[in-house]
Write an enzyme that holds these catalytic residues in place. Structure first.
Site: not given
Ligand code: NAD
Ligand code: WQD
Length: 337
Positions: A125, A149, A153
């Site tokens: 991430s 979190y 990562k």
């Molecule tokens: P998500 O929660 O929709 O998907 C994650 C999946 O992992 C879920 O289906 C959950 O049931 C499963 N899971 C969690 N812990 C588990 C375990 N111990 N064993 C088996 N399954 C398990 O999330 P997502 O948005 O699809 O994210 C996928 C990956 O990408 C995650 O690792 C997340 O940290 C990373 N990521 C997400 C974002 C984002 O904003 N969505 C941004 C950067 C990185």
């Molecule tokens: C985006 C912008 C908020 C909600 C997070 C995690 C990051 C990654 C992606 C997993 C910011 C603003 C948000 C709301 C708002 N996830 N906001 N009102 O914070 O960039 O990233 O998700 O890896 O690790 O930190 O994403 O969508 O939460 O926020 O004003 O109700 O929207 O302040 O400027 P962020 P976000």
């Protein structure tokens, strides 16, 4: 590369990636404990792709369950999405986050080693960069997460680097996603957060569809053009394709490499509100409240390395992200049950 284990494949990004894998003729085995997802997602993945997959409801922490899956299939690579991802929750419950994400990954890597599966694509991430010194952020920027979190990562990235040193046959691609948004263009599959969404776009979409009264904008006094936070939003379908590009790269070996997956362009919260109003035809009521603790002013990617070495580039723009999200949200206001 033919048979791929997708951990977390029932989740938001995992399910959309699985569609792309199946369409590209990979054989896919999904492992998910369904703690943040529904089996309905996998039914839709198969409907959309017209292909079948194998599914195991299993937890990463359950080593015997992992072993039986590795015994039953010969994997060429693993795409590792499974993990907990709510930043605020990770601050409240750090032990649960470290245990699930780090211990879970260690269990997976140990079983991979035992079964001689040494190729992995890992969902990292942009959060590993914390508050960057400058933008756009490239892969050489300092790594200094600001919450548990983010630390999970970075720790998992480090474990994979160390594993490659110990056994150079291990190859890992660390994909640092910026802000994934949008849904499958069919409108059949998208993000389905449990409880109140933590992230901007799912929240906005729930306001537009009438599930929530108004959006709270976390601060308009940042040092940005309109005072609201700026982020690099990337369409989840573009992100999904980045994983196929990573698999192609893994085939060439290469050790451990990190890549930013973003568009290279930042948009403010206000710009996102306006774009979503246009896509949905709905007015989004909002009020400006205090900054959210831990938020930064601006973050967007330098995606040059992914373009150069993975031959991957985000193709979908802001309008498509919003239109696709709205199609999904308006078709399924309650998400997947
Ligand atoms: P998500 O929660 O929709 O998907 C994650 C999946 O992992 C879920 O289906 C959950 O049931 C499963 N899971 C969690 N812990 C588990 C375990 N111990 N064993 C088996 N399954 C398990 O999330 P997502 O948005 O699809 O994210 C996928 C990956 O990408 C995650 O690792 C997340 O940290 C990373 N990521 C997400 C974002 C984002 O904003 N969505 C941004 C950067 C990185
Ligand atoms: C985006 C912008 C908020 C909600 C997070 C995690 C990051 C990654 C992606 C997993 C910011 C603003 C948000 C709301 C708002 N996830 N906001 N009102 O914070 O960039 O990233 O998700 O890896 O690790 O930190 O994403 O969508 O939460 O926020 O004003 O109700 O929207 O302040 O400027 P962020 P976000």
């Amino acid at each position: 590369m033919k048979t791929i284990l997708v951990t977390g494949g029932a989740g938001y990004i995992g399910s959309l990636t699985t569609i792309e894998l199946l369409i590209a003729n990979y054989e896919v085995v999904v492992l998910d404990n369904l703690s943040n997802s529904s089996p309905e997602a996998l039914r839709r993945v198969q409907n959309i792709s017209g292909e079948e997959l194998a599914f195991y409801k299993a937890d990463l922490l359950d080593r015997p369950a992992l072993e039986s899956i590795f015994k039953a299939h010969k994997f060429d690579a693993v795409i590792h999405f499974a993990g907990l991802k709510a930043v605020g929750e990770s601050v409240q419950e750090p032990v649960r986050y470290y245990h699930n994400n780090v211990t879970g990954s260690l269990t997976l890597f140990s079983v991979m080693a035992e079964y001689e599966v040494r190729n992995i694509v890992f969902s990292s991430s942009a959060t590993v960069y914390g508050d960057p010194d400058s933008v756009p952020v490239n892969e050489e920027a300092s790594l200094r997460p600001t919450n548990p979190y983010g630390w999970t990562k970075l720790m998992i990235e480090q474990i994979l680097r160390d594993q490659h040193v110990a056994d150079p046959d291990w190859n890992a691609i660390l994909l640092r996603y910026f802000n994934p948004v949008g849904a499958h263009p069919s409108g059949e599959l998208g993000e389905s957060p449990r409880g109140a969404p933590n992230n901007l776009m799912p929240y906005l979409a729930q306001v537009a569809v009438g599930r929530r009264p108004n959006l709270q904008i976390y601060g308009n006094d940042y040092d940005t053009p309109d005072g609201t936070g700026v982020r690099d939003y990337i369409h989840v379908s573009d992100l999904a394709k980045g994983h196929l590009a990573a698999l192609r790269r893994l085939k060439q070996g290469g050790g451990v490499e990190a890549f930013n997956l973003g568009t290279g362009r930042g948009y403010s919260v206000m710009e996102m509100v306006k774009a979503f109003e246009k896509a949905s035809g709905k007015e989004i009521p909002y009020n400006v409240v205090a900054r959210r603790s831990g938020d930064i002013a601006t973050s967007f990617a330098d995606p040059t390395k992914a373009h150069r070495d993975l031959n991957w580039e985000a193709e979908k723009g802001l309008d498509e992200m919003c239109v696709d999200l709205w199609r999904w949200q308006s078709k399924y206001p309650e998400g997947l049950q």
